[in-house]
Design an enzyme around this catalytic site. Structure first.
Site, PDB file in Angstrom:
ATOM      1  N   ALA A 188       0.869  -1.184   0.000  1.00  0.00           N
ATOM      2  CA  ALA A 188       0.000   0.000   0.000  1.00  0.00           C
ATOM      3  C   ALA A 188       0.898   1.224   0.000  1.00  0.00           C
ATOM      4  CB  ALA A 188      -0.896  -0.004   1.235  1.00  0.00           C
ATOM      5  N   HIS A 189       0.769   2.027  -1.037  1.00  0.00           N
ATOM      6  CA  HIS A 189       1.625   3.212  -1.129  1.00  0.00           C
ATOM      7  C   HIS A 189       0.938   4.390  -1.807  1.00  0.00           C
ATOM      8  CE1 HIS A 189       1.970   1.781  -5.262  1.00  0.00           C
ATOM      9  NE2 HIS A 189       2.393   2.983  -5.585  1.00  0.00           N
ATOM     10  N   ARG A 190      -0.269   4.166  -2.340  1.00  0.00           N
ATOM     11  CA  ARG A 190      -0.920   5.214  -3.123  1.00  0.00           C
ATOM     12  C   ARG A 190      -1.201   6.448  -2.283  1.00  0.00           C
ATOM     13  NH1 ARG A 190      -1.311   4.959  -8.703  1.00  0.00           N
ATOM     14  NH2 ARG A 190      -1.077   2.759  -9.165  1.00  0.00           N
TER      15      ARG A 190
END
Ligand code: UD1
Ligand code: UDP
Length: 368
Positions: A207-209
């Site tokens: 998860a990096h958005r």
């Protein structure tokens, strides 16, 4: 008109991975190819590790732009790429995906006598809040070659009035990359032993958005859903954490659930092996949604929309957003059916088709 020199611009982890098969294909054909690195990603584990592992040539040009506001970063990249294109005069510039590096390449080439090829054209989330959506729409409308992965992405382009002669449905180079590296990962990666993991007994998370991790509420909801998933499956969650996400965890002071193991971003072979052996993948990454689909591993996407609807349509992926209850329900849905879908992204010959198209079918670009 013959094509004897092209340029490729890239700047981030996914671009390096997905352009690698195209760079290889240029080498195979003996085509002169200038590699321009914008420097958007610069940490070793988001950048150099992929050049080394995928045995890519070092960039001919490195702009070293680094992190900045979107405007400053993109502007510096446009100026840098323009200078190189004026100097080297390639017939075409290729860019891949939807990052700021891609938009910069698109703007620089479209204002010069350099044709622009967009690899992974026609993806749409229809969410203009995402910087990636703006980048991909603008790039598509500047491009002379639009390499759409599927007929669905082709249709989005046609609906926006783009000339059908410019669009080439060629699949996605992500399949080329998986085909070229999957067995190498089996052979060379000992990541499962290193982390003490058993095949199909762990969940892989990325998860990096910005729309998730830059919001305290969304990031917290996402992690709560991940924690409930790990309890439900009685499985540990492995989370190779992107620096943006790591910075935000610190800034928001969000506690990491005990069942979630944070690890450094992984190299490509280790990450492929982690994906290939996971029971389930939870992600907000574009590339990971595709790879999970190609590898036949169930995926739940921690976003409200996806520009990869093909993965949902074939039954490989379910959209869950960041609400914990919806995440758990989506996990149950995905694990309750066989992983027997068809890969919609082509047969691993995308980079060959791209080069073939550029070298045999010139579009006519008119500079005013
Ligand atoms: C960018 C892309 C995103 C893509 C992702 C791939 C844009 C708008 N976003 O997001 O679409 O999914 O790359 O991973 O282009 N940082 C480091 N080391 C680095 C690079 C960044 O520590 O090598 C940190 C910096 O604190 C930086 C932050 O990460 O401010 C964000 O980096 P940036 O390149 O702006 O965006 P990404 O989140 O990486
Ligand atoms: N990836 C990797 N190591 C990791 C996480 C991801 O090699 O620790 C690879 C993954 O296999 C995929 C690509 O990075 O090919 C996806 O990049 P990312 O999620 O950063 O960007 P996005 O695809 O969302 O733009």
């Amino acid at each position: 008109m013959t094509v004897d020199r092209i340029a490729i611009a890239l700047g981030t982890r996914p671009e390096i991975i997905k352009m690698a098969p195209v760079i290889r294909e240029c080498e195979r054909r003996g085509l002169n190819c200038d590699l321009i690195h914008t420097g958007q990603h610069y940490s070793d584990n988001l950048d150099q590790v992929f050049f080394d592992q995928l045995e890519l040539p070092e960039p001919d040009y490195h702009l070293g732009v680094g992190s900045d506001s979107h405007g400053q970063q993109t502007a510096a990249m446009i100026a840098g790429i323009e200078e190189i294109l004026l100097d080297t005069e390639p017939d075409a510039l290729l860019v891949q995906g939807d990052t700021n590096s891609v938009l910069a390449g698109a703007i620089a080439a479209s204002k010069l006598d350099v044709e622009l090829g967009h690899v992974e054209a026609g993806l749409r989330s229809f969410d203009r809040e995402m910087p990636e959506e703006t980048n991909r729409v603008l790039t598509d409308h500047a491009a002379d070659y639009l390499f759409a992965p599927t007929t669905e992405s082709e249709q989005y382009l046609l609906d926006e009035g783009i000339d059908e002669d410019f669009i080439h449905v060629v699949g996605n180079t992500v399949v080329d990359a998986v085909h070229q590296n999957r067995s190498l990962a089996v052979e060379k990666s000992d990541v499962l032993d290193t982390f003490g993991l058993e095949s199909r007994e762990y969940v892989l998370l990325t998860a990096h958005r910005a729309e998730n991790v830059d919001s305290r509420d969304r990031f917290q909801g996402l992690l709560a859903g991940v924690e409930e998933t790990s309890h439900l499956l009685d499985a540990e969650v492995v989370y190779p954490i992107h620096p943006r996400a790591e910075n935000k965890l610190d800034e928001f002071d969000i506690p990491v659930p005990e069942s979630v193991r944070l690890v450094e971003p992984q190299d490509y072979l280790d990450f492929l092996k982690l994906q290939d052996n996971a029971q389930l993948i939870l992600t907000d990454s574009g590339g990971v949604q595709e790879e999970a689909c190609v590898l036949q591993v169930p995926c739940v996407t921690l976003r409200d929309n996806t520009e990869r609807p093909e993965t949902v349509d074939v039954g490989a992926n379910k959209l869950a957003g960041t609400d914990p209850e919806t995440i758990v329900q989506s996990v149950l849905h995905m694990l309750d059916k066989p992983a027997d879908w068809e890969n919609p992204f082509g047969d691993g010959t995308t980079s060959k088709q791209i080069l073939e198209t550029i070298m045999t079918k010139q579009t006519v670009k008119v500079i005013q």
